[in-house]
Design a protein around this motif. Structure first.
Motif, mmCIF file in Angstrom:
data_model
loop_
_atom_site.group_PDB
_atom_site.id
_atom_site.type_symbol
_atom_site.label_atom_id
_atom_site.label_comp_id
_atom_site.label_asym_id
_atom_site.label_seq_id
_atom_site.Cartn_x
_atom_site.Cartn_y
_atom_site.Cartn_z
ATOM 1 N N VAL A 121 0.856 -1.192 0.000
ATOM 2 C CA VAL A 121 0.000 0.000 0.000
ATOM 3 C C VAL A 121 0.886 1.235 0.000
ATOM 4 N N GLN A 122 0.670 2.128 -0.973
ATOM 5 C CA GLN A 122 1.471 3.349 -1.082
ATOM 6 C C GLN A 122 0.747 4.569 -0.519
ATOM 7 N N SER A 123 -0.571 4.557 -0.547
ATOM 8 C CA SER A 123 -1.332 5.649 0.054
ATOM 9 C C SER A 123 -2.771 5.210 0.271
ATOM 10 N N MET A 124 -3.451 5.917 1.173
ATOM 11 C CA MET A 124 -4.855 5.624 1.478
ATOM 12 C C MET A 124 -5.596 6.931 1.736
ATOM 13 N N ARG A 125 -6.855 6.956 1.342
ATOM 14 C CA ARG A 125 -7.736 8.071 1.682
ATOM 15 C C ARG A 125 -8.728 7.559 2.723
ATOM 16 N N ILE A 126 -8.771 8.247 3.859
ATOM 17 C CA ILE A 126 -9.542 7.767 5.005
ATOM 18 C C ILE A 126 -10.466 8.875 5.496
ATOM 19 N N LEU A 155 -8.735 12.340 4.985
ATOM 20 C CA LEU A 155 -7.294 12.463 5.184
ATOM 21 C C LEU A 155 -6.570 11.535 4.209
ATOM 22 N N THR A 156 -5.558 12.077 3.520
ATOM 23 C CA THR A 156 -4.709 11.258 2.654
ATOM 24 C C THR A 156 -3.446 10.872 3.421
ATOM 25 N N VAL A 157 -3.217 9.588 3.557
ATOM 26 C CA VAL A 157 -2.068 9.069 4.296
ATOM 27 C C VAL A 157 -1.133 8.403 3.301
ATOM 28 N N ASP A 158 0.101 8.912 3.198
ATOM 29 C CA ASP A 158 1.008 8.365 2.189
ATOM 30 C C ASP A 158 2.452 8.210 2.647
ATOM 31 N N SER A 159 2.729 8.386 3.935
ATOM 32 C CA SER A 159 4.110 8.223 4.385
ATOM 33 C C SER A 159 4.169 8.136 5.898
ATOM 34 N N GLY A 160 5.333 7.721 6.396
ATOM 35 C CA GLY A 160 5.616 7.761 7.823
ATOM 36 C C GLY A 160 4.847 6.766 8.670
ATOM 37 N N PRO A 161 4.897 6.964 9.985
ATOM 38 C CA PRO A 161 4.227 6.050 10.921
ATOM 39 C C PRO A 161 2.721 5.944 10.684
#
Length: 267
Positions: free
Chosen positions: A103-108, A120-126
């Motif tokens: 998984v490279q990114s997710m929209r939540i 929220l777009t999550v695409d890096s880090g913890p």
């Protein structure tokens, strides 16, 4: 989705997937969300990434990718789960890595610091590492972007191994392997798989029939069933299998009906 979250801000919102791994975690007296209509698929320019709606089934995604000569890096035996459900639960495929690893990114859809719903777009880090296997704790997954690769052939060798250490020793040479612990025999059947160097069919018949020939025929039916599943046809869109590891159709497992108790009994 944001309107629904705001309306149920003080309630309990749960999301249901395909029901493949059902459990009490989706029970709620408030709002239960079904994302089956979020099933869009978009392959990005460069053909190394694909963005898919959270409610899309893995099988539907694989069919879409197959038409473009692509597939996912890791695929499990079952393709009925939704993409978001498989990611949220860390569903594995063949090899060490699960789908979540790619998984490279997710929209939540979730709640912000002020309590209002937002996407929220999550695409890096913890945060991305947490979202890859969050079991819904971070919010409602709307969209997932995964790595994809050109379809490829798989080289496979089936072998009995005496213990888990012996199986894992082959991991470097067979990164796509999977294995089964056979009950009562306490031996491991390893399907040692790796991407074929040549992207074409080659070789003779599969090694699984030879493994079956060496197996104790007095084993319980459940063992035979496991071996039959190991030889089953791959899902549509799965990595193509080389000829020497082509699926083998075994006869169905005999079903033993329990004997009815005698009508006579002690008075």
């Amino acid at each position: 989705m944001l309107r629904l979250l705001n309306e149920h801000h003080d309630g309990t919102v749960r999301v249901v997937g395909a029901g493949h791994s059902w459990n009490p975690g989706i029970e709620t007296p408030d709002a239960l969300v079904d994302l089956r209509h979020l099933r869009h698929v978009r392959v990005h320019e460069g053909r190394t990434r694909v963005t898919v709606g959270a409610g899309c089934r893995i099988g539907a995604l694989l069919k879409h990718l197959t038409r473009r000569g692509l597939t996912l890096p890791s695929i499990g035996l079952i393709d009925r789960q939704t993409v978001a459900g498989a990611v949220a639960t860390g569903t594995h495929g063949s090899g060490r890595h699960s789908m979540s690893h790619y998984v490279q990114s997710m929209r939540i859809a979730c709640y912000g610091a002020n309590g209002d719903a937002r996407v929220l777009t999550v695409d890096s880090g913890p945060m991305l590492r947490a979202a890859r296997c969050s079991v819904g704790a971070l919010g409602v997954v709307l969209e997932v972007t995964l790595a994809c690769v050109p379809q490829y052939y798989v080289r496979e060798r089936c072998a009995w191994r005496p213990g888990l250490d012996a199986v894992l020793e082959k991991e470097r040479d067979a990164p796509l392997q999977q294995f089964y612990l056979v009950p009562h025999a306490w031996r491991y059947l390893a399907q040692e798989r790796s991407a074929a160097e040549e992207n074409r069919r080659r070789g003779g018949r599969g090694s699984l029939p030879r493994v079956l020939a060496d197996h104790d025929r007095r084993a319980p039916p459940c063992v035979t069933e496991v071996l039959r599943l190991a030889a089953a046809q791959p899902s549509p869109g799965a990595p193509r299998v080389s000829a020497h590891s082509a699926p083998v159709h075994l006869p169905p497992v005999a079903r033993h009906r329990p004997q009815r108790p005698s009508a006579s009994h002690a008075s």
